[in-house]
Design a protein around this motif. Sequence first.
Motif, mmCIF file in Angstrom:
data_model
loop_
_atom_site.group_PDB
_atom_site.id
_atom_site.type_symbol
_atom_site.label_atom_id
_atom_site.label_comp_id
_atom_site.label_asym_id
_atom_site.label_seq_id
_atom_site.Cartn_x
_atom_site.Cartn_y
_atom_site.Cartn_z
ATOM 1 N N TYR A 1 19.978 26.279 -77.308
ATOM 2 C CA TYR A 1 19.257 26.732 -76.115
ATOM 3 C C TYR A 1 20.215 26.722 -74.931
ATOM 4 C CZ TYR A 1 14.656 27.286 -78.087
ATOM 5 O OH TYR A 1 13.592 27.773 -78.801
ATOM 6 N N ALA A 2 21.247 27.520 -75.022
ATOM 7 C CA ALA A 2 22.212 27.646 -73.930
ATOM 8 C C ALA A 2 23.091 28.837 -74.261
ATOM 9 C CB ALA A 2 23.076 26.391 -73.818
ATOM 10 N N ASP A 3 23.205 29.764 -73.321
ATOM 11 C CA ASP A 3 24.084 30.914 -73.569
ATOM 12 C C ASP A 3 25.510 30.463 -73.818
ATOM 13 O OD1 ASP A 3 21.698 32.327 -72.526
ATOM 14 O OD2 ASP A 3 23.053 34.038 -72.678
ATOM 15 N N GLY A 4 25.897 29.358 -73.188
ATOM 16 C CA GLY A 4 27.251 28.843 -73.380
ATOM 17 C C GLY A 4 27.523 28.488 -74.845
ATOM 18 N N LEU A 5 26.472 28.187 -75.581
ATOM 19 C CA LEU A 5 26.664 27.768 -76.972
ATOM 20 C C LEU A 5 26.371 28.889 -77.977
ATOM 21 C CD1 LEU A 5 25.131 24.194 -76.659
ATOM 22 C CD2 LEU A 5 27.545 24.771 -76.963
ATOM 23 N N LYS A 6 26.157 30.074 -77.439
ATOM 24 C CA LYS A 6 25.797 31.209 -78.308
ATOM 25 C C LYS A 6 26.827 31.415 -79.425
ATOM 26 C CE LYS A 6 24.696 36.097 -77.879
ATOM 27 N NZ LYS A 6 24.424 37.186 -76.938
ATOM 28 N N TYR A 7 28.087 31.343 -79.075
ATOM 29 C CA TYR A 7 29.114 31.631 -80.090
ATOM 30 C C TYR A 7 29.535 30.404 -80.890
ATOM 31 C CZ TYR A 7 28.960 36.199 -78.097
ATOM 32 O OH TYR A 7 28.501 37.414 -77.681
ATOM 33 N N VAL B 1 22.403 31.171 -90.337
ATOM 34 C CA VAL B 1 21.818 32.223 -89.483
ATOM 35 C C VAL B 1 21.966 31.780 -88.043
ATOM 36 C CG1 VAL B 1 19.640 33.331 -88.810
ATOM 37 C CG2 VAL B 1 20.137 32.942 -91.227
ATOM 38 N N LYS B 2 22.408 32.687 -87.195
ATOM 39 C CA LYS B 2 22.529 32.300 -85.788
ATOM 40 C C LYS B 2 21.333 32.824 -85.001
ATOM 41 C CE LYS B 2 25.679 36.121 -85.554
ATOM 42 N NZ LYS B 2 27.014 36.593 -85.638
ATOM 43 N N ALA B 3 20.913 32.005 -84.076
ATOM 44 C CA ALA B 3 19.814 32.413 -83.206
ATOM 45 C C ALA B 3 20.100 31.823 -81.831
ATOM 46 C CB ALA B 3 18.493 31.882 -83.744
ATOM 47 N N LEU B 4 19.516 32.389 -80.809
ATOM 48 C CA LEU B 4 19.723 31.868 -79.459
ATOM 49 C C LEU B 4 18.373 31.593 -78.824
ATOM 50 C CD1 LEU B 4 21.701 31.313 -77.057
ATOM 51 C CD2 LEU B 4 21.327 33.698 -76.378
ATOM 52 N N GLY B 5 18.223 30.341 -78.339
ATOM 53 C CA GLY B 5 17.007 30.029 -77.597
ATOM 54 C C GLY B 5 17.217 30.411 -76.145
ATOM 55 N N VAL C 1 20.401 21.059 -74.253
ATOM 56 C CA VAL C 1 21.303 20.549 -73.210
ATOM 57 C C VAL C 1 20.423 19.870 -72.166
ATOM 58 C CG1 VAL C 1 22.997 21.169 -71.448
ATOM 59 C CG2 VAL C 1 22.950 22.444 -73.600
ATOM 60 N N ASP C 2 20.684 18.594 -71.904
ATOM 61 C CA ASP C 2 19.855 17.868 -70.930
ATOM 62 C C ASP C 2 20.022 18.408 -69.522
ATOM 63 O OD1 ASP C 2 18.323 16.095 -72.320
ATOM 64 O OD2 ASP C 2 19.791 14.447 -72.259
ATOM 65 N N ASN C 3 21.281 18.536 -69.120
ATOM 66 C CA ASN C 3 21.563 18.950 -67.735
ATOM 67 C C ASN C 3 22.392 20.219 -67.724
ATOM 68 O OD1 ASN C 3 20.481 16.560 -66.223
ATOM 69 N ND2 ASN C 3 21.887 15.544 -67.646
ATOM 70 N N TYR C 4 21.740 21.308 -67.396
ATOM 71 C CA TYR C 4 22.490 22.566 -67.269
ATOM 72 C C TYR C 4 23.392 22.479 -66.043
ATOM 73 C CZ TYR C 4 19.496 24.447 -70.899
ATOM 74 O OH TYR C 4 18.878 24.664 -72.100
ATOM 75 N N PRO D 1 24.271 15.873 -73.391
ATOM 76 C CA PRO D 1 23.872 15.484 -72.039
ATOM 77 C C PRO D 1 24.200 16.581 -71.033
ATOM 78 C CG PRO D 1 25.358 13.859 -73.027
ATOM 79 C CD PRO D 1 25.220 14.965 -74.013
ATOM 80 N N VAL D 2 25.355 17.208 -71.246
ATOM 81 C CA VAL D 2 25.786 18.334 -70.421
ATOM 82 C C VAL D 2 26.796 19.087 -71.273
ATOM 83 C CG1 VAL D 2 27.677 17.014 -69.329
ATOM 84 C CG2 VAL D 2 26.726 18.960 -68.134
ATOM 85 N N LEU D 3 26.972 20.368 -71.026
ATOM 86 C CA LEU D 3 27.986 21.096 -71.788
ATOM 87 C C LEU D 3 29.297 21.072 -71.004
ATOM 88 C CD1 LEU D 3 29.005 22.896 -74.032
ATOM 89 C CD2 LEU D 3 27.836 24.840 -72.987
ATOM 90 N N ASN D 4 30.263 20.342 -71.530
ATOM 91 C CA ASN D 4 31.601 20.337 -70.926
ATOM 92 C C ASN D 4 32.630 20.182 -72.050
ATOM 93 O OD1 ASN D 4 31.730 17.619 -71.617
ATOM 94 N ND2 ASN D 4 31.307 16.885 -69.546
#
Length: 470
Positions: free
Chosen positions: A279-285, A316-320, A345-348, A400-403
Amino acid sequence: MRYNKKELKLKLDFNNMMSKSVADGFTERDFARNAAAIAQAHADVTAGRGNGMMGWTQLPYNQDEVVADILATANAVRKNFEYFVVLGIGGSALGPIAAFQAICHLHYNDLPKRKRKGPKFYVEDNVDPERMVALLDVIDPAKTMFNVITKSGSTSETMTQYLIIHDLLTKTLGDKAKDHIIATTSRSTGNLIKIAGKEGYKTFYIPDGVGGRFSELCPVGLLPAAVCGIDIKGMLLGARAMDEQCATSSIKKNPALMAATLQWMAMRKGKNVSVMMPYADGLKYIADWYCQLWGESLGKNKTLDGKDCNVGQTPVKALGVTDQHSQVQLYAEGPFDKVITFIAVDNYRETVEIPQGCEEFPNVNFLCGHTMNELIQAERTATEYAITKAGKLNHTITLPVLNEFTLGELLMFFMLKTAYTGALMGIDTFNQPGVEEGKNATYALLGRPGYDEKRAELANAPQKALKYTI
Ligand code: PA5
């Protein structure tokens, strides 16, 4: 940059893999029944560390020198070039794409130069001629650094791209062409290392024990990441933290071993599909990268002791939330053949408020005063609830956060999980014989020397009947 290991620890929630939540789920008795196999898988992976094709386990620990070289090279590239193009495919492309998407601005290439602070970034992982022409329409080769990445040093797709770029650079820049190519390849095998030596390219090495899909944490992934301003030391620190956490043989404390065991037990119950839904565009790939890792590593037709098997779990890949409007109907009501992994992701990194408006339409106005952050979290929680209520196995990984640190944790988690799962399945996780046939047939069709027999085999293959061609 400093990272707080404790605060940045990933949270793994396996409740919805258990029979208390889902009828099809597992019990403590299942763990007990499989205790010997689980212990053996842990022991095998532990014993394999640093050996054979498990050199990737050492990458968080043994790259001080190469990291220094990468950082110096990346700084020079950032200063002197306007475009950075990766030429590579499979494991030589998916990691760089995933890390770029995870950490960099989601419209990075569209940002003005002063905000980007680095070259525009492209990864060319196909041989579609239209794409090559399109790339050349938007870059200026004279201002571009090309990073040719291939472990084997002979992959047709990558070498084709190289030939085109080398020809173009030589025609336009003459002797200076060599300053526009960095090679990342095996030190010991393949053609690229020889070509790089002959042409005088700056070269980074892919360690022998690091296969393509396990290579994101070596120069394959680290150089492109550093060029894009990603803190590669942070990625390695995160990977190390996850690796250390997974050293224990205690399944309740080792998240990768737990995830592998549950996924393996699910496979044995016929759950043949593994859905990866961040559930994060940053993690799509990351989902794309995972699909290669999981599919190529576990899809095998022979066990380690040579017995026939046809095993694996289709990734299978999916995006929330995007795929809630596309795939979730199937996940909820379709066959009981899937394990769904949600990544939360807790904190966008941004907060966007939904402003007041549409007061006369209460069914729209209820959104007002909330944030997009609350909405995406609510949708994830609600989808997890609905999928669980529908009786489908699922679990959630929360960052917790995407970094850079949590990205490193996530990459290492999936690689260890894959290694444990392969060990539980009793297969060779690190080879890919199934892709050889297609490669060899391509070589034969294009006249590569030494492939006459394959050419004859292809000529004698059953001919297609016209009546089945409409
Ligand atoms: O995981 C693997 O080893 C493969 O998928 C490779 O990454 C892919 O075939 C590209 O290979 P190479 O890096 O040798 O060009």
